[in-house]
Write an enzyme that holds these catalytic residues in place. Structure first.
Site, PDB file in Angstrom:
ATOM      1  CG  HIS A   1     -23.118   5.614  18.663  1.00  0.00           C
ATOM      2  ND1 HIS A   1     -22.424   6.173  19.720  1.00  0.00           N
ATOM      3  CD2 HIS A   1     -24.133   6.481  18.383  1.00  0.00           C
ATOM      4  CE1 HIS A   1     -23.004   7.312  20.068  1.00  0.00           C
ATOM      5  NE2 HIS A   1     -24.029   7.531  19.270  1.00  0.00           N
TER       6      HIS A   1
ATOM      7  CG  ASP B   1     -23.370  11.107  21.661  1.00  0.00           C
ATOM      8  OD1 ASP B   1     -24.236  11.919  21.285  1.00  0.00           O
ATOM      9  OD2 ASP B   1     -23.540   9.887  21.571  1.00  0.00           O
TER      10      ASP B   1
END
Length: 441
Positions: free
Chosen positions: A269, A317
């Site tokens: 991220h 994810d």
């Protein structure tokens, strides 16, 4: 066993080539011959490109896709989504996890991903008690990979605390928790769990600076001297604020100042970084693990893509939507919206944005997976995706998307033909039964 193919057209490291002879031995490419003769081997029509590595996934979350899209009583955020996820976890058993993992892997393979780095943190029973076999859940992930043919990097997650401080964990986190000693034992059991899968790789994943201490990370790195290291960093503004309140430093700043971040590392991220942090992360040689669809779904924010000069790759994810080209498209479109410009991430005048995005994600994904993948070149695993004749990477990324995948090969084995995984029907039927049971149907 040696396999010889003649590719009608292929995207090699130096560009497109026609009539490419490919020799494959033990799942790896041993020879590449552009302009090969017509009798070189079995002819494969279409345009072959390297399969995309998926550098960050939580497979079990595929089963909760769509469950958190109803407005709550207050402002919804990552943190309210997380509570929905914790509640969902209370119903999952080992066979459920294997069924869900196999379904997600089939979708990945049909939609352009041919390798997976699984950030695996669902370790224990619903009440938090360890399974008799500490690697029970890891074995289920490995079984799904063996069934579907997915290339696997398994990243067992170390998760000990509930927040910076450290704070005690919440009840919803009890299925994730291990101390350092228990985690190291889990790693060894996980190594055995993937031993039968050819070319599988084991890495480590301290969950985040809020879930483990710096001392724990140091202990793990001292015990595990090679293989990938993945960690979540600076996904949410609230995480940044909590880290500053605790330490006086931002998460990325603290990670880079206190840990030996380098080419082994994938920093997942890294959404909320200053310019200085962005430069330092690039200079470290680590890979930024970007998950644009999930980051958009959770309202995380935008990665500093235009100022980041390091390696990066993409992952699915939460698996709310699985599509390799779609991750690249949303990364570029996010930057277009942010900067009110077009072709933002192309490397220069006249460059194809689709090709530049795809090449960067191949390199970063391969590095993050710790495997020789992501290239049609001698020494790399034979992981390929076929597009229709004449389909460019700009078309694949921005127009046809994952529907453009005609065929996929992993380690020299065809796993998708005419857009369908070879075990799609059986795996989908099992997944449907699992979902019916989980929903009480």
């Amino acid at each position: 066993m040696r396999v010889r193919l003649l590719l009608e057209e292929a995207w090699l490291p130096d560009g497109w080539a026609r009539d490419v002879g490919l020799e494959i031995e033990r799942g790896a490419i041993s020879r590449v011959v552009p302009g090969a003769p017509a009798d070189f081997g079995e002819r494969r029509a279409g345009r072959a490109i390297p399969g995309m590595p998926n550098l960050h996934s939580h497979l079990f979350q595929r089963a909760m896709a769509g469950l958190a899209e109803r407005r709550g009583p207050g402002a919804d955020s990552f943190w309210s989504w997380r509570q929905v996820m914790y509640g969902f976890l209370s119903r999952l058993g080992p066979s459920d996890v294997e069924s869900i993992a196999a379904q997600a892997m089939v979708e990945m393979l049909e939609r352009g991903f041919t390798a997976l780095a699984e950030f695996h943190y669902l370790h224990h029973a619903p009440d938090g008690a360890p399974h008799a076999n500490s690697a029970e859940m890891a074995e289920r992930i490995a079984a799904a990979a063996a069934e579907t043919g997915m290339g696997l990097t398994l990243l067992p997650v170390l998760y000990t605390h509930g927040g910076f401080g450290p704070l005690p964990p919440d009840e919803g986190q009890r299925r994730f928790l291990n101390g350092t000693d228990g985690y190291l034992r889990l790693l060894e059991a996980s190594r055995r769990a993937i031993a039968a899968i050819e070319d599988a790789r084991l890495g480590v994943a301290p969950h985040s600076l809020r879930a483990v201490t710096g001392e724990q990370i140091a202990e793990v790195l001292a015990a595990v001297l090679d293989g990938p290291v993945h960690i979540h960093v600076a996904e949410q503004v609230a995480e940044v604020e909590a880290c500053i309140a605790w330490s006086g430093q931002r998460p990325a700043e603290r990670l880079l100042a206190t840990q030996p971040v380098g080419p082994r590392w994938c920093v997942v991220h890294a959404t909320h970084m200053t310019g200085g942090e962005t430069r330092a992360l690039a200079e470290s040689g680590a890979v930024a693990g970007l998950c644009p669809i999930t980051e958009a779904n959770l309202g995380d924010g935008f990665f500093n893509a235009t100022t980041y000069a390091g390696g990066w790759g993409v992952g699915s994810d939460s698996n709310v939507e699985i599509t390799a080209p779609g991750e690249l498209r949303l990364l570029e479109y996010g930057q277009r919206l942010l900067h009110r410009a077009r072709n933002v991430l192309a490397r220069g005048e006249g460059h194809s944005t689709g090709e530049d995005l795809y090449a960067a994600a191949l390199a970063g994904g391969a590095q993050a997976c710790g495997r020789e993948i992501g290239r049609i070149a001698a020494g790399a695993r034979a992981d390929l995706v076929w597009l229709a004749p004449g389909v460019t990477l700009d078309d694949y990324v921005f127009v046809s998307g994952a529907s453009g995948v005609r065929e996929a090969m992993v380690a020299g084995r065809t796993v998708v033909a005419e857009g369908r995984h070879f075990a799609r029907d059986a795996i989908r039927a099992r997944f449907a039964r699992t979902m019916a049971r989980l929903s009480g149907g």
